[in-house]
Scaffold this motif. Structure first.
Motif, PDB file in Angstrom:
ATOM      1  N   MET A   1       0.846  -1.186   0.000  1.00  0.00           N
ATOM      2  CA  MET A   1       0.000   0.000   0.000  1.00  0.00           C
ATOM      3  C   MET A   1       0.888   1.246   0.000  1.00  0.00           C
ATOM      4  SD  MET A   1      -3.075   0.897   2.657  1.00  0.00           S
ATOM      5  CE  MET A   1      -4.432  -0.051   2.037  1.00  0.00           C
ATOM      6  N   SER A   2       0.558   2.204  -0.842  1.00  0.00           N
ATOM      7  CA  SER A   2       1.373   3.407  -0.929  1.00  0.00           C
ATOM      8  C   SER A   2       1.189   4.287   0.320  1.00  0.00           C
ATOM      9  CB  SER A   2       1.006   4.204  -2.176  1.00  0.00           C
ATOM     10  OG  SER A   2      -0.229   4.862  -1.992  1.00  0.00           O
ATOM     11  N   LYS A   3       2.140   5.154   0.512  1.00  0.00           N
ATOM     12  CA  LYS A   3       2.088   6.071   1.659  1.00  0.00           C
ATOM     13  C   LYS A   3       0.813   6.917   1.602  1.00  0.00           C
ATOM     14  CE  LYS A   3       5.840   8.309   3.053  1.00  0.00           C
ATOM     15  NZ  LYS A   3       6.904   9.341   3.135  1.00  0.00           N
ATOM     16  N   TYR A   4       0.464   7.368   0.417  1.00  0.00           N
ATOM     17  CA  TYR A   4      -0.739   8.195   0.270  1.00  0.00           C
ATOM     18  C   TYR A   4      -1.996   7.428   0.694  1.00  0.00           C
ATOM     19  CZ  TYR A   4      -4.450  10.983  -1.741  1.00  0.00           C
ATOM     20  OH  TYR A   4      -5.594  11.716  -1.897  1.00  0.00           O
ATOM     21  N   ASN A   5      -2.100   6.176   0.284  1.00  0.00           N
ATOM     22  CA  ASN A   5      -3.279   5.377   0.649  1.00  0.00           C
ATOM     23  C   ASN A   5      -3.344   5.141   2.155  1.00  0.00           C
ATOM     24  OD1 ASN A   5      -4.266   5.174  -1.954  1.00  0.00           O
ATOM     25  ND2 ASN A   5      -3.147   3.301  -2.378  1.00  0.00           N
ATOM     26  N   ILE A   6      -2.199   4.969   2.788  1.00  0.00           N
ATOM     27  CA  ILE A   6      -2.160   4.795   4.245  1.00  0.00           C
ATOM     28  C   ILE A   6      -2.640   6.069   4.937  1.00  0.00           C
ATOM     29  CG2 ILE A   6      -0.616   4.473   6.222  1.00  0.00           C
ATOM     30  CD1 ILE A   6       1.068   2.637   4.332  1.00  0.00           C
ATOM     31  N   ILE A   7      -2.161   7.218   4.467  1.00  0.00           N
ATOM     32  CA  ILE A   7      -2.574   8.501   5.044  1.00  0.00           C
ATOM     33  C   ILE A   7      -4.071   8.719   4.817  1.00  0.00           C
ATOM     34  CG2 ILE A   7      -2.364  11.008   4.793  1.00  0.00           C
ATOM     35  CD1 ILE A   7       0.647  10.514   4.259  1.00  0.00           C
ATOM     36  N   ARG A   8      -4.527   8.404   3.639  1.00  0.00           N
ATOM     37  CA  ARG A   8      -5.949   8.547   3.305  1.00  0.00           C
ATOM     38  C   ARG A   8      -6.815   7.745   4.278  1.00  0.00           C
ATOM     39  NH1 ARG A   8      -8.391   9.830  -1.739  1.00  0.00           N
ATOM     40  NH2 ARG A   8     -10.505   9.046  -1.776  1.00  0.00           N
ATOM     41  N   GLU A   9      -6.410   6.527   4.526  1.00  0.00           N
ATOM     42  CA  GLU A   9      -7.158   5.667   5.450  1.00  0.00           C
ATOM     43  C   GLU A   9      -7.087   6.218   6.877  1.00  0.00           C
ATOM     44  OE1 GLU A   9      -9.737   2.859   6.616  1.00  0.00           O
ATOM     45  OE2 GLU A   9      -9.174   3.332   4.562  1.00  0.00           O
ATOM     46  N   GLN A  10      -5.922   6.706   7.281  1.00  0.00           N
ATOM     47  CA  GLN A  10      -5.765   7.283   8.617  1.00  0.00           C
ATOM     48  C   GLN A  10      -6.710   8.470   8.795  1.00  0.00           C
ATOM     49  OE1 GLN A  10      -1.970   9.098   9.453  1.00  0.00           O
ATOM     50  NE2 GLN A  10      -2.208   8.781  11.639  1.00  0.00           N
TER      51      GLN A  10
ATOM     52  N   TYR B   1       2.426  16.288   5.192  1.00  0.00           N
ATOM     53  CA  TYR B   1       1.615  15.621   6.206  1.00  0.00           C
ATOM     54  C   TYR B   1       2.498  15.022   7.296  1.00  0.00           C
ATOM     55  CZ  TYR B   1      -1.926  12.396   8.070  1.00  0.00           C
ATOM     56  OH  TYR B   1      -2.778  11.714   8.878  1.00  0.00           O
ATOM     57  N   VAL B   2       3.535  14.313   6.896  1.00  0.00           N
ATOM     58  CA  VAL B   2       4.442  13.672   7.858  1.00  0.00           C
ATOM     59  C   VAL B   2       5.160  14.726   8.700  1.00  0.00           C
ATOM     60  CG1 VAL B   2       6.533  12.270   8.066  1.00  0.00           C
ATOM     61  CG2 VAL B   2       4.707  11.568   6.510  1.00  0.00           C
ATOM     62  N   LYS B   3       5.601  15.808   8.064  1.00  0.00           N
ATOM     63  CA  LYS B   3       6.280  16.885   8.806  1.00  0.00           C
ATOM     64  C   LYS B   3       5.354  17.487   9.861  1.00  0.00           C
ATOM     65  CE  LYS B   3       9.457  18.341   5.190  1.00  0.00           C
ATOM     66  NZ  LYS B   3       9.793  19.399   4.215  1.00  0.00           N
ATOM     67  N   LEU B   4       4.108  17.731   9.486  1.00  0.00           N
ATOM     68  CA  LEU B   4       3.163  18.325  10.427  1.00  0.00           C
ATOM     69  C   LEU B   4       2.798  17.362  11.551  1.00  0.00           C
ATOM     70  CD1 LEU B   4       0.866  20.266   7.940  1.00  0.00           C
ATOM     71  CD2 LEU B   4       2.534  21.228   9.538  1.00  0.00           C
ATOM     72  N   LEU B   5       2.664  16.081  11.235  1.00  0.00           N
ATOM     73  CA  LEU B   5       2.408  15.086  12.286  1.00  0.00           C
ATOM     74  C   LEU B   5       3.549  15.058  13.295  1.00  0.00           C
ATOM     75  CD1 LEU B   5       0.921  11.836  10.685  1.00  0.00           C
ATOM     76  CD2 LEU B   5      -0.210  13.425  12.226  1.00  0.00           C
TER      77      LEU B   5
END
Length: 65
Positions: free
Chosen positions: A1-10, A43-47
């Motif tokens: 699963m791509s990073k984008y799809n993981i973030i989308r699900e999160q 997204y990762v930087k802000l998290l």
């Protein structure tokens, strides 16, 4: 699963139900503009500095418009 799809699900899981429409709209806009890589990086930087997942999405979209 791509990073984008993981973030989308999160985002779908962690955000309040009343924001689901906004989340879907923003994610579709990111996909239409082919900005998934930029979004993932930001997204990762802000998290990392303590933002909530929904706030990461809002901050990214405010910077894009």
């Amino acid at each position: 699963m791509s990073k984008y799809n993981i973030i989308r699900e999160q985002l779908r899981v962690e955000a309040d139900k009343k924001y689901q429409g906004t989340i879907e709209t923003y994610l579709l806009d990111i996909e239409r503009r082919s900005m998934q890589d930029e979004f993932c990086t930001q997204y990762v930087k802000l998290l990392d500095v303590g933002f909530h997942p929904y706030d990461c999405l809002l901050a990214f979209m405010k910077g894009v418009k």
